[in-house]
Design a protein around this motif. Structure first.
Motif, short mmCIF file in Angstrom:
data_model
loop_
_atom_site.label_atom_id
_atom_site.label_comp_id
_atom_site.label_asym_id
_atom_site.label_seq_id
_atom_site.Cartn_x
_atom_site.Cartn_y
_atom_site.Cartn_z
N GLU A 13 0.80 -1.25 -0.13
CA GLU A 13 -0.04 0.10 0.01
C GLU A 13 1.00 1.22 -0.02
O GLU A 13 0.39 2.31 -0.12
CB GLU A 13 -0.98 0.01 1.10
CG GLU A 13 -0.40 0.19 2.56
CD GLU A 13 -0.06 -1.02 3.06
OE1 GLU A 13 0.14 -1.18 4.54
OE2 GLU A 13 0.29 -2.13 2.37
N TYR A 14 2.22 1.11 0.35
CA TYR A 14 2.94 2.29 0.40
C TYR A 14 4.12 2.44 -0.94
O TYR A 14 4.61 3.43 -1.20
CB TYR A 14 3.92 2.34 1.55
CG TYR A 14 3.00 2.28 2.97
CD1 TYR A 14 2.37 3.56 3.20
CD2 TYR A 14 2.92 1.21 3.78
CE1 TYR A 14 1.61 3.64 4.47
CE2 TYR A 14 2.29 1.37 4.79
CZ TYR A 14 1.54 2.47 5.34
OH TYR A 14 0.74 2.43 6.21
N THR A 17 4.81 5.69 -3.13
CA THR A 17 4.16 6.94 -2.71
C THR A 17 5.56 7.87 -2.53
O THR A 17 6.52 7.53 -2.43
CB THR A 17 3.59 6.75 -1.37
OG1 THR A 17 4.46 6.28 -0.38
CG2 THR A 17 2.53 5.59 -1.39
N HIS A 19 6.27 9.13 0.16
CA HIS A 19 6.89 9.11 1.26
C HIS A 19 8.32 7.92 1.21
O HIS A 19 9.00 7.86 1.99
CB HIS A 19 6.22 8.68 2.51
CG HIS A 19 6.58 9.23 3.82
ND1 HIS A 19 7.51 10.38 4.27
CD2 HIS A 19 6.23 8.75 5.08
CE1 HIS A 19 7.47 10.36 5.43
NE2 HIS A 19 6.79 9.51 6.21
N PRO A 136 1.62 19.96 -0.23
CA PRO A 136 0.42 19.72 -0.77
C PRO A 136 -0.18 20.90 -1.37
O PRO A 136 -0.02 21.83 -0.89
CB PRO A 136 -0.22 18.69 0.42
CG PRO A 136 0.42 19.34 1.61
CD PRO A 136 1.94 19.63 1.28
N LYS A 140 -4.84 20.11 1.42
CA LYS A 140 -4.78 18.81 1.59
C LYS A 140 -3.71 18.49 2.79
O LYS A 140 -2.62 19.19 2.73
CB LYS A 140 -4.11 18.44 0.32
CG LYS A 140 -3.84 16.75 0.26
CD LYS A 140 -3.70 16.26 -1.20
CE LYS A 140 -3.87 14.65 -0.98
NZ LYS A 140 -3.59 14.19 -2.28
N PRO A 141 -4.16 17.67 3.58
CA PRO A 141 -3.36 17.27 4.66
C PRO A 141 -1.94 16.70 4.33
O PRO A 141 -1.99 15.91 3.35
CB PRO A 141 -4.03 16.32 5.65
CG PRO A 141 -5.41 16.44 4.95
CD PRO A 141 -5.09 17.10 3.56
N VAL A 143 0.12 14.35 5.76
CA VAL A 143 0.05 12.87 5.45
C VAL A 143 -0.60 12.19 4.48
O VAL A 143 -0.20 11.44 3.66
CB VAL A 143 -0.69 12.26 7.09
CG1 VAL A 143 -2.37 12.63 6.97
CG2 VAL A 143 -0.41 10.99 7.07
N ASP A 144 -1.61 13.03 3.73
CA ASP A 144 -2.34 12.36 2.72
C ASP A 144 -1.42 12.61 1.53
O ASP A 144 -1.48 11.82 0.41
CB ASP A 144 -3.86 13.15 2.41
CG ASP A 144 -4.90 12.51 3.57
OD1 ASP A 144 -4.71 11.60 4.21
OD2 ASP A 144 -5.75 13.45 3.55
N TRP A 145 -0.58 13.61 1.43
CA TRP A 145 0.13 14.09 0.30
C TRP A 145 1.47 12.84 0.19
O TRP A 145 1.50 12.35 -0.71
CB TRP A 145 0.57 15.46 0.55
CG TRP A 145 1.64 15.80 -0.38
CD1 TRP A 145 2.85 16.26 -0.28
CD2 TRP A 145 1.33 16.06 -1.61
NE1 TRP A 145 3.54 16.58 -1.57
CE2 TRP A 145 2.70 16.57 -2.51
CE3 TRP A 145 0.13 16.21 -2.53
CZ2 TRP A 145 2.58 17.07 -3.72
CZ3 TRP A 145 0.29 16.49 -4.02
CH2 TRP A 145 1.55 16.88 -4.59
N LEU A 147 1.59 10.21 1.72
CA LEU A 147 1.20 8.72 1.45
C LEU A 147 0.42 8.34 0.21
O LEU A 147 -0.05 7.43 0.07
CB LEU A 147 0.66 8.34 2.80
CG LEU A 147 1.35 8.33 4.21
CD1 LEU A 147 0.41 7.71 5.01
CD2 LEU A 147 2.39 7.40 4.09
N SER A 148 0.45 9.36 -0.80
CA SER A 148 -0.33 9.23 -2.17
C SER A 148 0.81 8.86 -2.96
O SER A 148 1.96 9.57 -2.92
CB SER A 148 -1.09 10.36 -2.24
OG SER A 148 -0.61 11.48 -2.59
#
Length: 185
Positions: A13-14, A17, A19, A136, A140-141, A143-145, A147-148
């Protein structure tokens, strides 16, 4: 010998990304150096290789970003690598996408992987290859940025930065910090 540690999170899932930029650079290095055999040791996946007469250990800590310091310290001890022969590759919010920066030492700027390594080693003095992912857009948070996965133009910039990161690590091992900064910063 150099320990080259790419930071990221394990698991599908990562993959790819922002990150996991460090993992992607280490994978690109493995391809460039012809490293095909990965093994689990010291809390990381590792591969051994060489570049211009220097032995290198490529590492992808498998303990998640926030606890990367444990595997990095264990591998340094296992291979007898001092902090001045540690190269850590990580994502960087404060650098534009598609670009990288190389430096020695510094703070963690809120990056939990760097914080963990610094805490475990008791020093902040090691080489860093910082892969720009930018901030981001809008509200946009963060963490969402991080981890996408990048899309479209962002993907092109991300892939370019990964390739630059791989080139810069090899250049750093061969030519040292000053010439690497002149070439890549």
């Amino acid at each position: 010998m150099y320990l080259i540690a790419g930071l990221g999170n394990p698991g599908g899932e990562y993959e790819h990304t922002r990150h996991n930029a460090g993992f992607d650079v280490v994978d690109a290095l493995a391809d460039e150096l012809g490293c095909r055999y990965w093994k689990a040791e010291g809390g990381a996946l590792t591969a051994r290789g060489a570049w211009r007469g220097e032995d290198v250990v490529l590492a992808k800590p498998q303990s998640y970003m926030n606890t990367s310091g444990g595997p990095v310290k264990t591998l340094m001890k296992t291979y007898g690598v001092d902090a001045d022969h540690l190269i850590v590759i990580h994502d960087e919010l404060d650098i534009d996408p598609g670009t990288i920066r190389v430096k020695f030492g510094g703070g963690h700027a809120g990056h939990n992987g760097l914080r963990s390594i610094g805490d475990k080693l008791g020093t902040r003095d090691w080489y860093r290859v910082r892969v720009g992912i930018g901030r981001p857009p809008g509200r946009k948070p963060v963490v969402d940025w991080v981890l996408s996965q990048p899309k479209k133009d962002d993907l092109e910039a991300f892939q370019h930065a990964v390739a630059l990161g791989s080139d810069a690590v090899r250049f750093l091992v061969e030519h040292g910090l000053e010439k690497t900064q002149q070439q890549y910063n």
